[in-house]
Structures are given as structure tokens and as C-alpha cells.
Design an enzyme around this catalytic site. Structure first.
Site, PDB file in Angstrom:
ATOM      1  N   ASP A   7       0.849  -1.193   0.000  1.00 57.22           N
ATOM      2  CA  ASP A   7       0.000   0.000   0.000  1.00 57.22           C
ATOM      3  C   ASP A   7       0.889   1.250   0.000  1.00 57.22           C
ATOM      4  O   ASP A   7       2.102   1.164   0.193  1.00 57.22           O
ATOM      5  CB  ASP A   7      -0.878  -0.050   1.266  1.00 57.22           C
ATOM      6  CG  ASP A   7      -1.974   1.003   1.274  1.00 57.22           C
ATOM      7  OD1 ASP A   7      -2.338   1.526   0.201  1.00 57.22           O
ATOM      8  OD2 ASP A   7      -2.479   1.303   2.381  1.00 57.22           O
ATOM      9  N   GLU A  50       2.636   5.144  -3.935  1.00 56.33           N
ATOM     10  CA  GLU A  50       2.629   6.114  -5.062  1.00 56.33           C
ATOM     11  C   GLU A  50       3.940   6.899  -5.147  1.00 56.33           C
ATOM     12  O   GLU A  50       4.293   7.298  -6.257  1.00 56.33           O
ATOM     13  CB  GLU A  50       1.434   7.050  -4.913  1.00 56.33           C
ATOM     14  CG  GLU A  50       0.097   6.364  -5.130  1.00 56.33           C
ATOM     15  CD  GLU A  50      -0.278   5.410  -3.980  1.00 56.33           C
ATOM     16  OE1 GLU A  50       0.168   5.680  -2.843  1.00 56.33           O
ATOM     17  OE2 GLU A  50      -0.964   4.415  -4.227  1.00 56.33           O
ATOM     18  N   ASP A  98      -9.044   3.545  -2.778  1.00 57.61           N
ATOM     19  CA  ASP A  98     -10.095   3.922  -1.838  1.00 57.61           C
ATOM     20  C   ASP A  98     -11.353   4.424  -2.536  1.00 57.61           C
ATOM     21  O   ASP A  98     -11.603   5.626  -2.623  1.00 57.61           O
ATOM     22  CB  ASP A  98      -9.565   4.977  -0.871  1.00 57.61           C
ATOM     23  CG  ASP A  98      -8.402   4.446  -0.054  1.00 57.61           C
ATOM     24  OD1 ASP A  98      -8.203   3.211  -0.035  1.00 57.61           O
ATOM     25  OD2 ASP A  98      -7.689   5.261   0.559  1.00 57.61           O
TER      26      ASP A  98
HETATM   27  O1  MIG Z   1      -3.849   6.025   4.727  1.00 60.57           O
HETATM   28  O2  MIG Z   1      -3.816   0.767   5.579  1.00 60.57           O
HETATM   29  O3  MIG Z   1      -5.986   2.148   0.186  1.00 60.57           O
HETATM   30  O4  MIG Z   1      -7.019  -0.058   1.539  1.00 60.57           O
HETATM   31  O5  MIG Z   1      -7.067   0.070   4.347  1.00 60.57           O
HETATM   32  C1  MIG Z   1      -4.659   4.931   4.377  1.00 60.57           C
HETATM   33  C2  MIG Z   1      -4.973   1.537   5.719  1.00 60.57           C
HETATM   34  C3  MIG Z   1      -3.821   3.700   4.194  1.00 60.57           C
HETATM   35  C4  MIG Z   1      -5.036   2.976   2.215  1.00 60.57           C
HETATM   36  C5  MIG Z   1      -5.524   1.776   1.454  1.00 60.57           C
HETATM   37  C6  MIG Z   1      -6.573   1.076   2.246  1.00 60.57           C
HETATM   38  C7  MIG Z   1      -6.043   0.677   3.590  1.00 60.57           C
HETATM   39  C8  MIG Z   1      -5.528   1.909   4.337  1.00 60.57           C
HETATM   40  N1  MIG Z   1      -4.521   2.589   3.539  1.00 60.57           N
END
Ligand code: MIG
Length: 753
Positions: A387, A390, A458
Site C-alpha cells: 500500500d 505512489e 479507496d
Molecule cells: O492512509 O492501511 O488504500 O485499503 O485500508 C490509508 C490503511 C492507508 C489505504 C488503502 C486502504 C487501507 C488503508 N490505507
């Protein structure tokens, strides 16, 4: 601002496998990768190293060309490139002389300071599809897009950019199709006649070269095949990842994860995967376990395994700045983090607080990162969720001057996520021995399919997102990403029970079927919406498990040809105007046989457009003629799904987990048609890489409606099918019926209807 336009040919020569054309301001390098793929790289910096994150093939060495006073012509068996010498302009033709696509004669390629732009002629009936994870319509004409990987929290149906960048599109017009891949990782731009009514489209990047691959195969399917030949195809996913996946931000303790898993088993709702979101870690430190709530990970995972569940855990790139934390200490000591130009480590803030960021562009850093997964694989984790890559940092753009290896942030931002996924894949593949890791990433660039699945970040719990999600999945499929999911139910907000039921019915027909929700939202598990709704959601999940033999065979096809699992109708019915209509653009084929029409949760009827051919409604066997629009019922328990006449769909009775062997009966469903059809049936052990050594079971199944025979050709490969018997289930025949079981063997089986 300086403005240079690509001018006239000064010289031409072949150097290694490139044809080099020099002009006063630049050099155009032309190379051939296959008869249908020609690369044109227009560069002002030929001294720079020629490298690509996406492309895994080499060009051929011979570049046959002819020269006249006005033109240079390069011909392959599939494509003709005619290069006008003055000014230098590139035009692609079919071998029988039809113009496919060319530069705008007036503007061609030009530079404004370092920014390079290609202006291309627009055909009156031209449409555009592709660019991967982009909101908006199936037909991209009239829209403009930016590629710049972004943590697009709370995105909407028109937000751009999102998390991933795939600068590859397909143009279609006058019964022709072509692909165009701008392999440039800088921030890039695509304007499909959105900002001018003049006859051109324009595309380019902030810096770097106009480095593109032109695909001249005649159909969209063949272009995808060529594109995925060039950039790679996904390997077989572990079978368990195709089962139902339950996620949440977060299940706060090992006990809570186990309780949820147990509840699936108690209620007999099939499921395969549980997730741990960020709270399983100690203070959000990557590669650690929370010492109180996840104190004994090995025991915890052993219990999950006993319930036939696999576990996926999240990792973010940000490494917490904290002396004594292994990854921090090692990273600082060995200089593994992104830096400012003066050598100081760049610091940004994410969940753990202030962090440094691994430089995934270095091989030693990737190896170090990959090996650290031992903290997760040793207790038994087999799936790795990447995650925030980017990369996302609280409230700031990473400063332009931050360096990754010898490159600055603007040049590599769009590939950071892919390189993280690559490091994760390579590392966990080593650690898991012969087992297939499951890697899931949020940020991506062309080629990511070699390492990872993706999900669409999201999204929100509303009907617009349900429809948008279908388009995003379909569009990602065009760019080689076959294993794709959306957060079923919508990440942000709380779905109504109706939306949850409807979205699950679509989840059945999504390559990755994962239920996920934002923190503090209402619980989302199938039993949270009352018994009746639970029964409906359960039915959708059971249907998913019934379809696994078909789905797994379809993934095999993806691994061989790059053909996605969810296929926009534009792949097969490219030149049918109606499929691009706003009312029908969300429809897609799930594999070769099933047409799925997504419907919002507040409508109980819908209009569908069925393209060429004859169709059956899956739930009722009602027949429909193609090339017509219909209004059909769409109750919450019956999403409109249609079967193409002549289809062969291998199914099974559902099990509670892909690890259950089931009853050993392969159900071969045949829908009557009027032409000979076939299916490549595929099976392997679902977990290991043994299939690469021939340990698979594959056979062609054909249906001949004239002789009324179904033939299972002799099976190839060493793997013993887990099916012992086969049952033919006939649809649309005079005597519709389920027939007696017969033995399923590797020898040819002929069945007379
Ligand atoms: O700042 O890990 O897209 O699926 O549950 C949010 C917490 C960070 C973004 C992801 C989401 C995940 C969440 N993350």
C-alpha cells in the site's frame, strides 16, 4: 519558453538494431520488436542509457528499409511505417495500404523546453480505449488524462489521476485498430481531442523522450497479446487468491481475525483469505508484529490454516525513524533510502510518524527488502499487500529534488510502486520455496502484471462507484492487469444492505473478490445485513466457488495470451458503436462465455445491449438474439448475466474453501449454439510452480452442435486432475437435463448428446 519542432532528415544509418535518423534538433531511432510492433524513440539525448522498466524484449537485428527522395519506408509482414523526410513525420499503414495512424502533418513532434509532445491526426470516427486505471468513460475520446501516481483518497467517477499509470491506449476507427505505448515514466499527458475541436489528439511528457511502441495487429485482442508479449504476462495466481477474501481496516487482534474466520465456517459461507491491515504491526513498523494484539503470529496463522484460510498482511514503504528498529538501522547504515541531493535521507510522514523511504530502484535495496519478509513468511503469511506506494506522504508532494539512485523523483515516481511490488515478489518468491506468493499493489506502471495484482484503491460506498469499478477493472485488463479487484462494498462510507448485496453479486465476476472497508466504518462481513441479505451474499460467494474451474482456466488463458479475465466488450465487439454507449459501457465479458451487466442497487430492471450472436440468461436459460437492446429484470438476487450460445463452462459444486477437494465431479455445462466451439480447460495444483515443469492438466474441449457431440481431447501434462467424474449439463437442448456421471480420465472422451 523555447519551442522546437522536429524538422527534417539529415542522415540515416543503421546502428546495431536501430535505424538512426538525425535531424538538426533530435534523433529518431526506429526498431522492430516483432512484425506487429515497431518502436519509435525520438530523443534529444541519444547519449542517455536506453532502459525500460516495462519492456522485457529485445528488437530484431534486421531493419529492412527503402528510401526515396521524400520518404523512408520500413515494412514488416504485418505493418508498414512510412517516414516523411521533410519535415520528419511518421505514418503507419496496413500491408495493404490502409492508413492506420499518423502524426499530425503540421505539428508532428515538438518540444517546449524539456516537455515533449506528439500531435497525431484524429480520424472522424476514431475512439480510444485503455490507459488502465482511469476514471471516465470506456471511450476516452473527449477526455484528457495525466499520469502521475497519486494517493487519490475519496476519488470520484471523474477524478484524475488515480494511483496507477499505464500510458498505453488503443485507437479504433474504420474497422482498424492500433496500440500506442508511450514508455516514458515522467508525468505524462494524453488529450483525446478534449481541449480542441481541431483534428488532432496530443500526448507527451514533462521530460524524457517521445519513446513509443506502435502496435499494428488488426484486432484489439491481438494488440493486447502483443503488448503483453512486450511487457510480460501474469503468472498463474495461487488458487486460494481466487476465493473470497475478507479484509478490513483493521481487525484489531489475532483473536478478532480468527473469530471472523471461524464465523465463515460456522455459517457455511465459503471463504479463503483473511487480511491484516496496518494495525497488526508494532507502531506501524514494517516487518514487525504487535507485541500485544498479535503476540504469537505463528500460532495465530496455524489456527487460520487449520480453518483452511490464508493470511495476507499489508506493508507500506515508509520505514519508521527509530534507532534500534532493524530496518531503520540497516537502511541508514547501508544508505538504502531515498536522499536529498546533499546525501541526507529524505524524511516524510506516514502512519509510523517520520519515515525514510527505500530506494527500490537499486538491486541491493530490493534484495534487502525482499529478504525482510522472512518476518512474515516464517510464521506463515503467503500474501503481501503493498500500500501507499505512489508513494504517499502526509500533506506533501515529495520534493522534486529527492533522489532515488541516480534519478530524481519526477522521473521515477510513476514506477516506485511497481519496483516495490517487484522487490516484494522476488523476495517472497524466494522465501516461500516453491509456493506462489500473492502480491497486491496499489501503485503500478506498465509491466506490473509480472509481479503483482492490483486493486483500485479507496473507492466509496455508492452506486456510481459500483459502475466505475467495473470500468476500472475492464480498463486495467486492456493493459495486461488480469488480476484486479475493487473494494467490494466501497471503502469509504457505509453501503446500504441493497448496495452490499448487489456489489457482492458483481464480486462473483471480478478477478479478485475482496470485501474491504475503511477504519471506523460499520462492519462489512456477509452476516452484518440480516439473514435474508446474508443468504443472498452467500449465494454470490457460492456461485464464485462453482465457477472456479472456469475462472482458473481463464487465468491460464491470461497467462498465455495476456487476454484479461474481465473483458470490456470493446475487445471482441470493437466496431459495434452501441457497446460504447453510456448505458452499456460497463458491460463486460467474464472470460469467453459470460456477459455481465452491472446494475445499480436502486434499479430492479435495466437495459442491456447484447452484441452479435445468440445469448441465454444464465439464471433462466431464456434466449435472446444479439445486436439488440433489451429491458430485463434485475432483482437483487439475480444480476443480469448472459451466456454466449455454444459456450462450454466447466463448473463444480461449491466448497467452503479452495483447499477443500470437493466431490470430484466436473460439471461441464453446454449451451446449445450453431457453430463449433471450444474451450481450453486447465488445472494444476494451484499452489506451486510445478506447472512450469509440465505438472498441469490441460485439454481442449469442443462442442459440435451439428453432430451433437462434445469431445474432451486427450489431456496434456503430468498433473492428475482432482476430478474423478464428469457430468454434462445441457442448456437449450430439446431434452434439457443433467446427465449421468461418467468417469473422468486423461484419454479422449466423446459424448453424444
Ligand atoms: O492512509 O492501511 O488504500 O485499503 O485500508 C490509508 C490503511 C492507508 C489505504 C488503502 C486502504 C487501507 C488503508 N490505507
Amino acid at each position: 519558453m523555447q519551442f522546437h519542432s522536429l524538422s527534417s532528415l539529415q542522415s540515416i544509418h543503421q546502428q546495431n538494431n536501430k535505424l538512426i535518423i538525425k535531424t538538426a534538433e533530435a534523433e529518431a531511432q526506429v526498431s522492430i520488436y516483432s512484425p506487429g510492433i515497431i518502436r519509435v524513440n525520438i530523443t534529444q539525448h541519444p547519449e542517455n542509457k536506453d532502459e525500460s522498466f516495462a519492456v522485457i524484449r529485445e528488437p530484431v537485428t534486421e531493419i529492412p528499409y527503402q528510401e526515396t527522395e521524400q520518404e523512408v519506408t520500413i515494412s514488416t509482414t504485418a505493418l508498414v511505417l512510412r517516414i516523411n523526410k521533410s519535415p520528419l513525420r511518421f505514418s503507419f499503414y496496413t500491408t495493404d495500404g490502409k492508413l492506420i495512424s499518423r502524426d499530425d502533418e503540421r505539428f508532428g513532434t515538438n518540444w517546449q523546453n524539456s516537455r515533449v509532445t506528439n500531435y497525431r491526426e484524429l480520424r472522424p470516427d476514431e475512439k480510444f480505449i485503455g490507459l488502465g486505471e482511469k476514471a471516465g468513460n470506456l471511450n476516452r475520446r473527449g477526455s484528457q488524462y495525466v499520469n502521475w501516481n497519486t494517493d487519490a483518497v475519496d476519488y470520484g467517477p471523474k477524478t484524475d489521476p488515480l494511483y496507477e499509470s499505464f500510458p498505453f491506449f488503443i485507437g479504433v476507427h474504420s474497422q482498424l485498430a492500433y496500440g500506442y505505448f508511450l514508455d516514458n515514466t515522467h508525468k505524462s499527458y494524453f488529450d483525446f481531442a478534449a481541449s480542441t475541436d481541431d483534428q488532432f489528439i496530443w500526448l507527451g511528457a514533462d521530460d524524457g523522450d517521445l519513446n513509443y511502441y506502435f502496435f499494428g495487429a488488426p484486432t484489439v485482442a491481438e494488440i493486447i497479446k502483443d503488448y503483453t508479449w512486450l511487457t510480460g504476462r501474469m503468472e498463474m495466481p495461487p488458487l486460494w487468491s481466487l476465493g473470497y477474501q475478507q479484509c478490513r481496516w483493521s481487525y484489531m487482534s489475532a483473536q478478532e481475525v480468527l473469530d471472523v474466520a471461524q464465523k465463515f465456517r460456522d455459517l457455511n459461507i465459503p471463504a479463503d483469505v483473511m487480511y491484516c491491515d496496518i494495525d497488526y504491526m508494532q507502531d506501524f513498523k514494517i516487518f514487525t508484529w504487535n507485541q500485544e494484539t498479535f503476540a504469537q503470529p505463528a500460532e495465530f496463522i496455524a489456527k487460520l490454516k487449520a480453518l483452511n484460510f490464508k493470511l495476507v498482511t499489508i506493508v507500506d514503504p515508509g520505514i519508521k525513524i527509530e534507532k534500534g528498529y532493524q530496518q531503520y538501522d540497516e537502511g541508514v547504515e547501508r544508505g538504502y533510502f531515498a536522499t536529498y541531493p546533499n546525501g541526507e535521507n529524505y524524511t516524510g510522514e506516514v502512519w509510523p510518524g517520520r519515515c525514510h523511504f527505500p530506494d527500490f530502484f537499486r538491486e541491493d535495496v530490493r534484495e534487502w527488502w525482499g529478504a525482510a519478509f522472512q518476518a512474515l513468511t516464517e510464521p506463515g503469511v503467503e500474501g503481501f499487500w503493498n500500500d501507499m506506494n505512489e508513494p504517499a506522504v502526509w500533506n506533501q508532494n515529495i520534493p522534486w529534488m529527492v533522489k532515488f539512485g541516480d534519478k530524481f523523483m519526477p522521473e521515477v515516481r510513476n514506477v516506485y510502486g511497481m519496483e516495490m511490488a517487484r522487490a516484494t515478489y522476488d523476495g517472497t518468491r524466494k522465501l516461500l520455496g516453491n509456493k506462489r506468493p500473492f502480491v497486491l499493489t496499489r501503485a503500478a506502471y506498465c509491466g506490473t502484471q509480472r509481479y503483482s495484482a492490483v486493486w483500485t484503491g479507496d473507492n466509496t460506498a455508492n452506486d456510481d462507484h459500483l459502475l466505475l469499478g467495473a470500468r476500472l477493472v475492464n480498463s486495467l485488463g486492456i493493459t495486461g492487469m488480469a488480476m484486479v479487484g475493487v473494494d467490494i462494498g466501497g471503502f469509504s462510507g457505509n453501503p446500504t444492505p441493497e448496495l452490499m448485496v448487489r456489489w457482492n453479486s458483481l464480486g462473483t465476476y471480478t478477478p479478485m473478490y475482496r470485501n474491504h472497508a475503511i477504519r471506523f466504518s460499520e462492519y462489512r462481513e456477509p452476516w452484518q445485513y440480516g439473514t435474508d441479505n446474508m443468504e443472498l451474499i452467500k449465494k454470490s460467494i457460492e456461485q464464485r466457488y462453482r465457477l472456479l474451474p472456469y475462472l482458473y482456466s481463464t487465468f491460464h488463458e491470461s497467462s498465455q495470451s495476456g487476454m484479461p479475465v474481465c473483458r470490456t466488450l470493446a475487445i471482441t465487439y470493437t466496431h459495434d458503436e452501441l457497446i460504447y454507449h453510456e448505458d452499456y459501457q460497463n458491460q463486460f465479458m467474464f472470460g469467453d462465455a459470460l456477459l455481465v451487466a452491472p446494475v445499480i442497487s436502486t434499479s430492479l430492471t435495466t437495459t442491456v445491449y447484447l452484441p452479435q450472436g445468440n445469448w441465454y440468461r444464465l439464471s433462466s436459460n431464456e434466449t435472446f438474439e444479439g445486436q439488440k437492446e433489451y429491458t430485463v429484470s434485475a432483482p437483487l438476487h439475480d444480476l443480469p448475466v448472459f451466456v454466449k450460445a455454444g459456450s462450454i463452462i466447466p463448473m463444480q459444486n461449491f466448497t467452503q474453501s479452495t483447499q477443500d477437494n470437493g466431490d470430484g465431479v466436473l460439471q461441464l455445462n453446454i449451451w446449445n449454439g450453431d457453430a463449433i466451439t471450444s474451450l481450453a480447460y486447465y488445472e494444476d495444483d494451484g499452489v506451486s510452480y510445478d506447472y512450469e515443469q509440465g505438472n498441469y492438466h490441460k485439454r481442449t474441449i469442443t462442442f459440435n452442435p451439428l453432430s451433437k457431440t462434445v469431445k474432451l481431447l486427450k489431456a496434456e501434462g503430468d498433473y492428475n486432475s482432482r476430478f474423478r467424474q464428469v457430468q454434462f449439463i445441457l442448456h437449450g437442448f430439446e431434452n434439457q437435463s443433467e446427465l449421468d456421471l461418467i468417469n473422468y480420465t486423461n484419454e479422449e472422451i466423446t459424448f453424444q448428446i
